[in-house]
Scaffold this motif. Structure first.
Motif, PDB file in Angstrom:
ATOM      1  N   THR A  77       8.270  -3.418  -6.501  1.00  0.00           N
ATOM      2  CA  THR A  77       7.647  -4.162  -7.603  1.00  0.00           C
ATOM      3  C   THR A  77       6.135  -3.962  -7.543  1.00  0.00           C
ATOM      4  O   THR A  77       5.585  -3.624  -6.493  1.00  0.00           O
ATOM      5  CB  THR A  77       7.977  -5.669  -7.518  1.00  0.00           C
ATOM      6  OG1 THR A  77       7.635  -6.135  -6.216  1.00  0.00           O
ATOM      7  CG2 THR A  77       9.441  -5.940  -7.770  1.00  0.00           C
ATOM      8  N   ARG A  78       5.480  -4.158  -8.707  1.00  0.00           N
ATOM      9  CA  ARG A  78       4.009  -4.078  -8.712  1.00  0.00           C
ATOM     10  C   ARG A  78       3.398  -5.351  -9.284  1.00  0.00           C
ATOM     11  O   ARG A  78       2.610  -5.355 -10.199  1.00  0.00           O
ATOM     12  CB  ARG A  78       3.487  -2.830  -9.423  1.00  0.00           C
ATOM     13  CG  ARG A  78       4.186  -2.464 -10.682  1.00  0.00           C
ATOM     14  CD  ARG A  78       3.534  -1.249 -11.279  1.00  0.00           C
ATOM     15  NE  ARG A  78       2.432  -1.631 -12.117  1.00  0.00           N
ATOM     16  CZ  ARG A  78       1.993  -0.905 -13.134  1.00  0.00           C
ATOM     17  NH1 ARG A  78       2.552   0.258 -13.410  1.00  0.00           N
ATOM     18  NH2 ARG A  78       0.996  -1.318 -13.859  1.00  0.00           N
ATOM     19  N   LEU A  79       3.770  -6.440  -8.659  1.00  0.00           N
ATOM     20  CA  LEU A  79       3.352  -7.772  -9.117  1.00  0.00           C
ATOM     21  C   LEU A  79       2.174  -8.293  -8.297  1.00  0.00           C
ATOM     22  O   LEU A  79       1.925  -7.828  -7.181  1.00  0.00           O
ATOM     23  CB  LEU A  79       4.524  -8.753  -8.953  1.00  0.00           C
ATOM     24  CG  LEU A  79       5.765  -8.447  -9.770  1.00  0.00           C
ATOM     25  CD1 LEU A  79       6.930  -9.302  -9.281  1.00  0.00           C
ATOM     26  CD2 LEU A  79       5.482  -8.718 -11.242  1.00  0.00           C
ATOM     27  N   ALA A 104       2.349   1.575  -5.993  1.00  0.00           N
ATOM     28  CA  ALA A 104       3.769   1.411  -6.343  1.00  0.00           C
ATOM     29  C   ALA A 104       4.422   2.777  -6.571  1.00  0.00           C
ATOM     30  O   ALA A 104       5.576   3.014  -6.184  1.00  0.00           O
ATOM     31  CB  ALA A 104       3.899   0.521  -7.571  1.00  0.00           C
ATOM     32  N   LYS A 105       3.667   3.701  -7.178  1.00  0.00           N
ATOM     33  CA  LYS A 105       4.201   5.043  -7.436  1.00  0.00           C
ATOM     34  C   LYS A 105       4.426   5.797  -6.102  1.00  0.00           C
ATOM     35  O   LYS A 105       5.455   6.436  -5.902  1.00  0.00           O
ATOM     36  CB  LYS A 105       3.202   5.804  -8.324  1.00  0.00           C
ATOM     37  CG  LYS A 105       3.676   7.133  -8.836  1.00  0.00           C
ATOM     38  CD  LYS A 105       2.789   7.609 -10.007  1.00  0.00           C
ATOM     39  CE  LYS A 105       3.141   9.008 -10.431  1.00  0.00           C
ATOM     40  NZ  LYS A 105       2.705  10.036  -9.505  1.00  0.00           N
ATOM     41  N   LEU A 106       3.447   5.676  -5.224  1.00  0.00           N
ATOM     42  CA  LEU A 106       3.580   6.362  -3.928  1.00  0.00           C
ATOM     43  C   LEU A 106       4.741   5.772  -3.117  1.00  0.00           C
ATOM     44  O   LEU A 106       5.494   6.501  -2.464  1.00  0.00           O
ATOM     45  CB  LEU A 106       2.265   6.258  -3.135  1.00  0.00           C
ATOM     46  CG  LEU A 106       2.275   6.971  -1.785  1.00  0.00           C
ATOM     47  CD1 LEU A 106       2.449   8.485  -1.939  1.00  0.00           C
ATOM     48  CD2 LEU A 106       0.993   6.690  -0.988  1.00  0.00           C
ATOM     49  N   ILE A 107       4.884   4.448  -3.158  1.00  0.00           N
ATOM     50  CA  ILE A 107       5.993   3.798  -2.434  1.00  0.00           C
ATOM     51  C   ILE A 107       7.322   4.365  -2.959  1.00  0.00           C
ATOM     52  O   ILE A 107       8.229   4.703  -2.194  1.00  0.00           O
ATOM     53  CB  ILE A 107       5.942   2.256  -2.611  1.00  0.00           C
ATOM     54  CG1 ILE A 107       4.688   1.689  -1.953  1.00  0.00           C
ATOM     55  CG2 ILE A 107       7.189   1.603  -2.037  1.00  0.00           C
ATOM     56  CD1 ILE A 107       4.333   0.255  -2.371  1.00  0.00           C
ATOM     57  N   ALA A 161       0.858  -1.208   0.000  1.00  0.00           N
ATOM     58  CA  ALA A 161       0.000   0.000   0.000  1.00  0.00           C
ATOM     59  C   ALA A 161       0.888   1.250   0.000  1.00  0.00           C
ATOM     60  O   ALA A 161       1.623   1.466  -0.965  1.00  0.00           O
ATOM     61  CB  ALA A 161      -1.000  -0.049   1.133  1.00  0.00           C
ATOM     62  N   SER A 162       0.911   2.037   1.093  1.00  0.00           N
ATOM     63  CA  SER A 162       1.801   3.209   1.118  1.00  0.00           C
ATOM     64  C   SER A 162       3.268   2.780   1.228  1.00  0.00           C
ATOM     65  O   SER A 162       4.168   3.582   1.034  1.00  0.00           O
ATOM     66  CB  SER A 162       1.459   4.105   2.313  1.00  0.00           C
ATOM     67  OG  SER A 162       1.748   3.394   3.509  1.00  0.00           O
ATOM     68  N   GLY A 163       3.493   1.514   1.603  1.00  0.00           N
ATOM     69  CA  GLY A 163       4.856   1.011   1.793  1.00  0.00           C
ATOM     70  C   GLY A 163       5.356   1.199   3.212  1.00  0.00           C
ATOM     71  O   GLY A 163       6.520   0.920   3.509  1.00  0.00           O
ATOM     72  N   PRO A 211      -0.936   0.113  -9.206  1.00  0.00           N
ATOM     73  CA  PRO A 211       0.107   0.999  -9.752  1.00  0.00           C
ATOM     74  C   PRO A 211       0.212   2.324  -8.999  1.00  0.00           C
ATOM     75  O   PRO A 211       1.319   2.858  -8.852  1.00  0.00           O
ATOM     76  CB  PRO A 211      -0.329   1.241 -11.201  1.00  0.00           C
ATOM     77  CG  PRO A 211      -1.641   0.560 -11.389  1.00  0.00           C
ATOM     78  CD  PRO A 211      -1.952  -0.265 -10.190  1.00  0.00           C
ATOM     79  N   LEU A 212      -0.915   2.816  -8.476  1.00  0.00           N
ATOM     80  CA  LEU A 212      -0.866   4.058  -7.685  1.00  0.00           C
ATOM     81  C   LEU A 212      -0.044   3.851  -6.420  1.00  0.00           C
ATOM     82  O   LEU A 212       0.732   4.718  -6.003  1.00  0.00           O
ATOM     83  CB  LEU A 212      -2.285   4.509  -7.292  1.00  0.00           C
ATOM     84  CG  LEU A 212      -3.165   5.079  -8.390  1.00  0.00           C
ATOM     85  CD1 LEU A 212      -4.559   5.353  -7.861  1.00  0.00           C
ATOM     86  CD2 LEU A 212      -2.546   6.361  -8.954  1.00  0.00           C
TER      87      LEU A 212
END
Ligand SMILES: C[S@@+](CC[C@H](N)C(=O)[O-])C[C@H]1O[C@@H](n2cnc3c(N)ncnc32)[C@H](O)[C@@H]1O
Ligand SMILES: [Zn+2]
Length: 370
Positions: free
Chosen positions: A105-107, A88-91, A62-64, A85-86
Protein backbone atom coordinates in the motif's frame (compact mmCIF):
# COMPACT_ATOMS: atom_id res chain seq x y z
CA UNK A 1 16.67 6.02 -10.92
CA UNK A 2 19.87 3.98 -10.85
CA UNK A 3 19.49 0.77 -8.84
CA UNK A 4 21.90 -1.73 -7.34
CA UNK A 5 21.28 -5.22 -6.03
CA UNK A 6 22.08 -6.00 -2.41
CA UNK A 7 21.62 -9.04 -0.21
CA UNK A 8 20.63 -9.20 3.44
CA UNK A 9 20.07 -12.53 5.13
CA UNK A 10 18.91 -14.82 2.33
CA UNK A 11 17.00 -12.03 0.55
CA UNK A 12 18.32 -10.20 -2.50
CA UNK A 13 16.64 -6.95 -3.53
CA UNK A 14 17.18 -3.68 -5.41
CA UNK A 15 17.89 -0.35 -3.74
CA UNK A 16 18.58 3.05 -5.31
CA UNK A 17 22.11 4.29 -5.74
CA UNK A 18 22.37 7.44 -3.58
CA UNK A 19 23.34 10.73 -5.33
CA UNK A 20 27.13 10.31 -5.14
CA UNK A 21 27.45 6.53 -5.61
CA UNK A 22 27.00 3.60 -3.21
CA UNK A 23 28.83 5.38 -0.34
CA UNK A 24 26.66 8.52 -0.43
CA UNK A 25 24.29 9.47 2.43
CA UNK A 26 21.19 7.19 2.35
CA UNK A 27 18.95 10.22 3.04
CA UNK A 28 19.95 11.70 -0.34
CA UNK A 29 18.62 8.71 -2.31
CA UNK A 30 15.06 8.93 -3.74
CA UNK A 31 14.24 5.85 -1.65
CA UNK A 32 15.95 5.26 1.65
CA UNK A 33 18.24 2.31 2.30
CA UNK A 34 20.97 2.31 4.96
CA UNK A 35 23.26 -0.73 4.89
CA UNK A 36 24.65 0.18 8.33
CA UNK A 37 21.36 -0.76 10.02
CA UNK A 38 21.42 -4.37 8.83
CA UNK A 39 21.79 -5.54 12.45
CA UNK A 40 18.59 -3.70 13.38
CA UNK A 41 16.78 -5.67 10.64
CA UNK A 42 18.55 -8.98 11.40
CA UNK A 43 17.46 -8.64 15.04
CA UNK A 44 13.82 -8.25 14.04
CA UNK A 45 13.92 -11.08 11.48
CA UNK A 46 15.39 -13.41 14.09
CA UNK A 47 12.82 -12.35 16.69
CA UNK A 48 9.97 -12.78 14.19
CA UNK A 49 11.08 -16.32 13.47
CA UNK A 50 10.80 -17.03 17.22
CA UNK A 51 7.49 -15.30 18.02
CA UNK A 52 5.79 -16.06 14.66
CA UNK A 53 3.04 -13.42 14.59
CA UNK A 54 0.05 -14.23 12.39
CA UNK A 55 0.85 -11.20 10.21
CA UNK A 56 3.32 -8.31 10.08
CA UNK A 57 3.11 -4.77 8.73
CA UNK A 58 6.25 -2.96 7.62
CA UNK A 59 4.47 0.38 7.90
CA UNK A 60 7.32 2.57 6.60
CA UNK A 61 8.92 0.26 4.08
CA UNK A 62 11.18 2.36 1.76
CA UNK A 63 12.82 -0.43 -0.31
CA UNK A 64 10.58 -2.87 1.60
CA UNK A 65 13.59 -4.72 2.95
CA UNK A 66 12.04 -5.49 6.36
CA UNK A 67 8.77 -6.78 5.03
CA UNK A 68 10.42 -8.69 2.18
CA UNK A 69 12.75 -10.39 4.62
CA UNK A 70 9.95 -11.10 7.11
CA UNK A 71 8.04 -12.85 4.32
CA UNK A 72 10.99 -14.74 2.84
CA UNK A 73 13.10 -15.55 5.91
CA UNK A 74 10.49 -15.76 8.69
CA UNK A 75 7.67 -17.10 6.47
CA UNK A 76 5.13 -14.44 7.51
CA UNK A 77 2.06 -12.93 5.89
CA UNK A 78 3.15 -9.38 5.24
CA UNK A 79 1.88 -5.93 4.25
CA UNK A 80 4.45 -3.32 3.20
CA UNK A 81 3.50 0.35 3.13
CA UNK A 82 5.19 3.60 2.14
CA UNK A 83 3.56 6.88 1.09
CA UNK A 84 6.35 7.56 -1.39
CA UNK A 85 5.04 6.30 -4.79
CA UNK A 86 8.60 5.54 -5.96
CA UNK A 87 9.10 3.38 -2.89
CA UNK A 88 5.80 1.53 -3.42
CA UNK A 89 6.84 0.80 -7.02
CA UNK A 90 10.25 -0.50 -5.96
CA UNK A 91 8.68 -2.66 -3.22
CA UNK A 92 6.39 -4.15 -5.87
CA UNK A 93 9.34 -4.90 -8.18
CA UNK A 94 11.34 -6.43 -5.34
CA UNK A 95 8.41 -8.58 -4.19
CA UNK A 96 7.78 -9.83 -7.77
CA UNK A 97 11.41 -10.74 -8.40
CA UNK A 98 11.46 -12.67 -5.10
CA UNK A 99 8.14 -14.37 -5.86
CA UNK A 100 6.68 -13.00 -2.62
CA UNK A 101 2.91 -12.52 -2.47
CA UNK A 102 2.64 -9.58 -0.08
CA UNK A 103 0.15 -6.73 0.05
CA UNK A 104 1.62 -3.35 -0.86
CA UNK A 105 0.00 0.00 0.00
CA UNK A 106 1.07 3.63 -0.42
CA UNK A 107 -0.91 5.23 2.36
CA UNK A 108 -0.06 7.70 5.04
CA UNK A 109 1.11 5.52 7.91
CA UNK A 110 -1.43 6.97 10.38
CA UNK A 111 -4.28 6.40 7.90
CA UNK A 112 -3.22 2.77 7.38
CA UNK A 113 -2.77 2.08 11.08
CA UNK A 114 -6.06 3.76 11.97
CA UNK A 115 -8.05 1.54 9.63
CA UNK A 116 -6.53 -1.95 9.97
CA UNK A 117 -5.22 -4.33 12.62
CA UNK A 118 -2.09 -6.46 12.47
CA UNK A 119 -0.57 -8.95 14.87
CA UNK A 120 2.83 -7.20 14.60
CA UNK A 121 3.41 -3.57 13.65
CA UNK A 122 6.83 -2.19 12.72
CA UNK A 123 7.52 1.57 12.75
CA UNK A 124 10.80 2.64 11.20
CA UNK A 125 10.58 6.40 10.56
CA UNK A 126 13.10 9.09 9.79
CA UNK A 127 13.86 10.53 13.23
CA UNK A 128 11.11 10.36 15.84
CA UNK A 129 8.31 7.75 15.95
CA UNK A 130 6.28 10.02 18.28
CA UNK A 131 3.75 11.17 15.61
CA UNK A 132 2.93 7.53 14.72
CA UNK A 133 2.95 5.77 18.09
CA UNK A 134 -0.74 6.26 18.89
CA UNK A 135 -2.02 4.73 15.64
CA UNK A 136 0.60 1.96 15.83
CA UNK A 137 -0.63 0.95 19.30
CA UNK A 138 -4.23 0.93 18.10
CA UNK A 139 -3.33 -1.18 15.06
CA UNK A 140 -1.12 -3.71 16.86
CA UNK A 141 -2.77 -6.79 18.33
CA UNK A 142 0.22 -8.34 20.09
CA UNK A 143 3.57 -6.94 18.98
CA UNK A 144 5.00 -3.49 18.33
CA UNK A 145 8.49 -2.73 17.04
CA UNK A 146 9.81 0.83 16.97
CA UNK A 147 13.00 2.51 15.77
CA UNK A 148 13.93 6.06 16.79
CA UNK A 149 16.91 7.89 15.31
CA UNK A 150 16.37 11.17 17.15
CA UNK A 151 18.78 10.13 19.86
CA UNK A 152 19.67 13.72 20.89
CA UNK A 153 16.13 14.52 22.16
CA UNK A 154 15.76 11.02 23.62
CA UNK A 155 19.07 10.97 25.43
CA UNK A 156 18.96 14.46 26.92
CA UNK A 157 21.26 16.35 24.51
CA UNK A 158 18.30 18.35 23.11
CA UNK A 159 16.31 18.93 26.25
CA UNK A 160 13.33 20.90 24.90
CA UNK A 161 12.80 18.65 21.87
CA UNK A 162 12.86 15.66 24.26
CA UNK A 163 10.18 17.26 26.43
CA UNK A 164 7.98 18.13 23.44
CA UNK A 165 8.20 14.71 21.77
CA UNK A 166 8.42 12.40 24.74
CA UNK A 167 7.16 14.50 27.67
CA UNK A 168 10.15 13.58 29.76
CA UNK A 169 12.64 15.87 31.43
CA UNK A 170 15.98 14.45 30.44
CA UNK A 171 19.60 15.21 31.20
CA UNK A 172 22.75 14.58 29.22
CA UNK A 173 24.63 12.06 31.35
CA UNK A 174 27.29 9.40 30.77
CA UNK A 175 24.44 6.83 30.73
CA UNK A 176 22.65 8.62 27.86
CA UNK A 177 22.11 5.41 25.84
CA UNK A 178 20.22 3.92 28.78
CA UNK A 179 18.16 7.12 29.20
CA UNK A 180 17.35 7.09 25.47
CA UNK A 181 15.93 3.56 25.51
CA UNK A 182 14.01 4.20 28.71
CA UNK A 183 12.54 7.52 27.58
CA UNK A 184 11.25 5.87 24.42
CA UNK A 185 9.92 2.89 26.39
CA UNK A 186 8.19 5.26 28.82
CA UNK A 187 6.64 7.23 25.98
CA UNK A 188 5.33 4.16 24.13
CA UNK A 189 4.06 2.69 27.39
CA UNK A 190 2.06 5.87 28.13
CA UNK A 191 0.52 5.70 24.66
CA UNK A 192 -0.62 2.13 25.45
CA UNK A 193 -1.84 2.88 28.99
CA UNK A 194 -4.57 5.24 27.87
CA UNK A 195 -6.19 2.31 26.05
CA UNK A 196 -5.99 0.13 29.19
CA UNK A 197 -3.15 -1.88 27.73
CA UNK A 198 0.29 -2.72 29.09
CA UNK A 199 3.66 -3.34 27.48
CA UNK A 200 6.26 -6.04 28.05
CA UNK A 201 9.71 -5.35 26.55
CA UNK A 202 11.08 -8.34 24.60
CA UNK A 203 14.36 -7.07 23.14
CA UNK A 204 15.37 -3.42 23.37
CA UNK A 205 18.74 -1.92 22.58
CA UNK A 206 20.65 1.22 21.62
CA UNK A 207 23.20 1.22 18.85
CA UNK A 208 25.18 4.07 17.27
CA UNK A 209 22.51 6.55 16.04
CA UNK A 210 19.32 4.66 16.93
CA UNK A 211 17.20 3.03 19.62
CA UNK A 212 15.21 -0.08 18.75
CA UNK A 213 12.31 -1.49 20.77
CA UNK A 214 10.59 -4.85 20.37
CA UNK A 215 7.54 -5.03 22.63
CA UNK A 216 4.62 -7.27 23.43
CA UNK A 217 1.34 -5.46 24.06
CA UNK A 218 -0.92 -6.83 26.75
CA UNK A 219 -4.65 -6.26 27.06
CA UNK A 220 -6.50 -5.14 30.18
CA UNK A 221 -6.43 -2.81 33.14
CA UNK A 222 -4.27 -5.15 35.23
CA UNK A 223 -1.60 -5.25 32.53
CA UNK A 224 -1.77 -1.46 32.29
CA UNK A 225 -1.39 -1.17 36.06
CA UNK A 226 1.63 -3.50 36.03
CA UNK A 227 3.11 -1.23 33.35
CA UNK A 228 2.42 1.88 35.46
CA UNK A 229 4.40 0.31 38.29
CA UNK A 230 7.48 0.31 36.08
CA UNK A 231 7.52 4.13 35.76
CA UNK A 232 9.89 6.31 37.67
CA UNK A 233 12.96 8.49 37.64
CA UNK A 234 16.71 8.24 37.70
CA UNK A 235 17.96 10.67 40.33
CA UNK A 236 21.33 12.18 39.47
CA UNK A 237 23.36 14.33 41.84
CA UNK A 238 24.66 17.40 39.99
CA UNK A 239 27.63 17.70 42.35
CA UNK A 240 29.06 14.16 42.41
CA UNK A 241 28.69 10.80 40.57
CA UNK A 242 25.89 9.59 42.89
CA UNK A 243 22.77 8.26 41.16
CA UNK A 244 19.78 6.10 42.11
CA UNK A 245 16.33 5.01 40.96
CA UNK A 246 12.98 6.18 42.36
CA UNK A 247 9.72 4.62 41.18
CA UNK A 248 6.40 6.42 40.87
CA UNK A 249 4.68 8.98 38.69
CA UNK A 250 5.77 12.01 40.74
CA UNK A 251 9.45 12.99 40.98
CA UNK A 252 10.65 12.72 44.59
CA UNK A 253 12.80 15.33 46.32
CA UNK A 254 15.89 13.66 47.74
CA UNK A 255 19.28 14.73 48.99
CA UNK A 256 22.43 13.06 47.72
CA UNK A 257 23.61 10.49 50.29
CA UNK A 258 27.22 11.39 49.43
CA UNK A 259 27.43 15.20 49.23
CA UNK A 260 23.99 16.40 50.37
CA UNK A 261 23.23 18.08 47.03
CA UNK A 262 19.68 18.07 45.67
CA UNK A 263 19.24 15.05 43.37
CA UNK A 264 17.86 15.95 39.92
CA UNK A 265 15.13 13.68 38.49
CA UNK A 266 15.42 12.37 34.91
CA UNK A 267 12.06 11.18 33.60
CA UNK A 268 9.39 9.99 33.94
CA UNK A 269 10.85 7.00 32.15
CA UNK A 270 10.74 3.22 32.16
CA UNK A 271 12.53 1.54 35.08
CA UNK A 272 13.32 -2.13 35.26
CA UNK A 273 13.59 -4.84 32.65
CA UNK A 274 14.13 -4.15 28.97
CA UNK A 275 14.59 -7.76 27.84
CA UNK A 276 12.65 -11.02 27.91
CA UNK A 277 15.50 -13.38 28.68
CA UNK A 278 13.70 -16.53 27.52
CA UNK A 279 13.00 -14.88 24.14
CA UNK A 280 16.65 -13.84 23.86
CA UNK A 281 17.67 -17.41 24.66
CA UNK A 282 15.36 -18.77 21.96
CA UNK A 283 16.79 -16.22 19.50
CA UNK A 284 20.33 -17.27 20.41
CA UNK A 285 19.45 -20.93 19.74
CA UNK A 286 17.97 -20.15 16.33
CA UNK A 287 20.77 -17.84 15.24
CA UNK A 288 23.05 -20.60 13.92
CA UNK A 289 20.30 -21.99 11.68
CA UNK A 290 19.61 -18.68 9.97
CA UNK A 291 21.70 -16.91 7.40
CA UNK A 292 22.22 -13.47 8.92
CA UNK A 293 24.95 -11.08 7.78
CA UNK A 294 25.46 -9.66 11.29
CA UNK A 295 25.18 -13.03 13.11
CA UNK A 296 28.38 -12.54 15.11
CA UNK A 297 27.56 -9.03 16.27
CA UNK A 298 23.97 -10.04 16.97
CA UNK A 299 25.06 -13.05 19.00
CA UNK A 300 27.28 -10.80 21.14
CA UNK A 301 24.46 -8.26 21.53
CA UNK A 302 22.02 -11.00 22.63
CA UNK A 303 24.51 -12.36 25.18
CA UNK A 304 25.20 -8.90 26.64
CA UNK A 305 21.49 -7.99 26.79
CA UNK A 306 20.71 -11.30 28.50
CA UNK A 307 23.34 -10.63 31.13
CA UNK A 308 22.34 -7.05 31.92
CA UNK A 309 20.93 -6.22 35.33
CA UNK A 310 17.53 -4.50 35.30
CA UNK A 311 19.10 -1.26 36.47
CA UNK A 312 18.34 2.05 34.79
CA UNK A 313 21.80 3.57 34.93
CA UNK A 314 25.40 2.56 34.74
CA UNK A 315 28.77 3.98 35.74
CA UNK A 316 31.48 4.59 33.19
CA UNK A 317 34.34 3.24 35.24
CA UNK A 318 36.99 5.17 33.29
CA UNK A 319 35.20 8.41 34.17
CA UNK A 320 34.97 7.29 37.78
CA UNK A 321 38.68 6.41 37.83
CA UNK A 322 39.48 9.90 36.49
CA UNK A 323 37.18 11.45 39.13
CA UNK A 324 38.98 9.53 41.88
CA UNK A 325 42.41 9.94 40.30
CA UNK A 326 42.95 6.18 39.96
CA UNK A 327 44.30 4.05 37.12
CA UNK A 328 41.45 1.83 35.88
CA UNK A 329 42.13 -1.93 35.88
CA UNK A 330 40.74 -4.12 33.04
CA UNK A 331 36.92 -4.28 33.29
CA UNK A 332 36.90 -7.99 34.19
CA UNK A 333 39.20 -7.36 37.17
CA UNK A 334 36.91 -4.61 38.47
CA UNK A 335 33.84 -6.81 37.97
CA UNK A 336 35.48 -9.64 39.94
CA UNK A 337 36.40 -7.29 42.78
CA UNK A 338 32.88 -5.90 43.06
CA UNK A 339 31.38 -9.41 43.01
CA UNK A 340 33.78 -10.47 45.76
CA UNK A 341 32.60 -7.43 47.75
CA UNK A 342 29.05 -8.85 47.44
CA UNK A 343 27.62 -6.57 44.74
CA UNK A 344 25.72 -7.48 41.60
CA UNK A 345 27.56 -6.36 38.50
CA UNK A 346 27.46 -6.71 34.69
CA UNK A 347 28.69 -5.17 31.44
CA UNK A 348 26.34 -3.34 29.07
CA UNK A 349 25.55 -3.85 25.38
CA UNK A 350 26.33 -0.26 24.33
CA UNK A 351 29.68 0.64 25.90
CA UNK A 352 32.86 -1.24 26.76
CA UNK A 353 33.61 1.01 29.75
CA UNK A 354 30.11 0.95 31.28
CA UNK A 355 29.28 -1.26 34.24
CA UNK A 356 25.94 -1.72 35.88
CA UNK A 357 26.08 -2.46 39.56
CA UNK A 358 24.06 -2.02 42.73
CA UNK A 359 27.25 -0.74 44.41
CA UNK A 360 27.24 2.97 45.32
CA UNK A 361 29.96 4.88 43.52
CA UNK A 362 32.15 5.13 46.64
CA UNK A 363 32.35 1.31 46.70
CA UNK A 364 33.29 1.23 43.01
CA UNK A 365 36.10 3.66 43.79
CA UNK A 366 37.18 1.33 46.62
CA UNK A 367 37.21 -1.54 44.11
CA UNK A 368 39.19 0.60 41.64
CA UNK A 369 41.77 1.23 44.33
CA UNK A 370 42.17 -2.39 45.54
C1 LIG B 1 13.78 5.35 7.52
S1 LIG B 1 12.83 4.98 6.11
C2 LIG B 1 12.44 3.27 6.29
C3 LIG B 1 13.61 2.35 6.11
C4 LIG B 1 13.31 0.90 5.97
N1 LIG B 1 12.31 0.44 6.92
C5 LIG B 1 14.60 0.11 6.10
O1 LIG B 1 14.74 -0.69 7.06
O2 LIG B 1 15.46 0.26 5.24
C6 LIG B 1 11.30 5.76 6.42
C7 LIG B 1 10.29 5.59 5.31
O3 LIG B 1 9.04 6.06 5.81
C8 LIG B 1 8.35 6.68 4.75
N2 LIG B 1 7.41 7.62 5.39
C9 LIG B 1 7.69 8.76 6.06
N3 LIG B 1 6.57 9.35 6.52
C10 LIG B 1 5.54 8.54 6.15
C11 LIG B 1 4.14 8.62 6.33
N4 LIG B 1 3.59 9.63 7.01
N5 LIG B 1 3.38 7.63 5.81
C12 LIG B 1 3.93 6.60 5.13
N6 LIG B 1 5.27 6.48 4.91
C13 LIG B 1 6.07 7.45 5.41
C14 LIG B 1 9.41 7.38 3.94
O4 LIG B 1 8.96 7.56 2.59
C15 LIG B 1 10.58 6.39 4.06
O5 LIG B 1 10.64 5.55 2.94
ZN1 LIG C 1 26.28 14.19 45.43
Amino acid sequence: MELRRVREGSTSFLVPVAGGGSDAAPQKAPIFYNPSTELNRDATILLLSVIQPSDYVDAMGASGVRGLRAAKESGLKVLINDHNPLAAKLIDENARSLGIACEITRLDVNALLSSRHFDAVDLDPFGSPAPFADSAIRAARRFLFVTATDTAPLCGAHLKAGMRRYFSSSMNTEYHAEVGIRNLLGFVAREALKYDRGIEPLFCFAKRHYVRLHLRLQPGVRAAERTMERFGYILQCPGCPSREEASGILPPCRRCPHCGGEMRPIGPLWLGGMQDRSILEAMGSRLGGMRLGTARELSRLLALCRGELDLSYHFDYHNLARYANRTPPPAEVLLDRLMTMGFKVCRTHYSGTAIKTDAPFEEIIRALSA
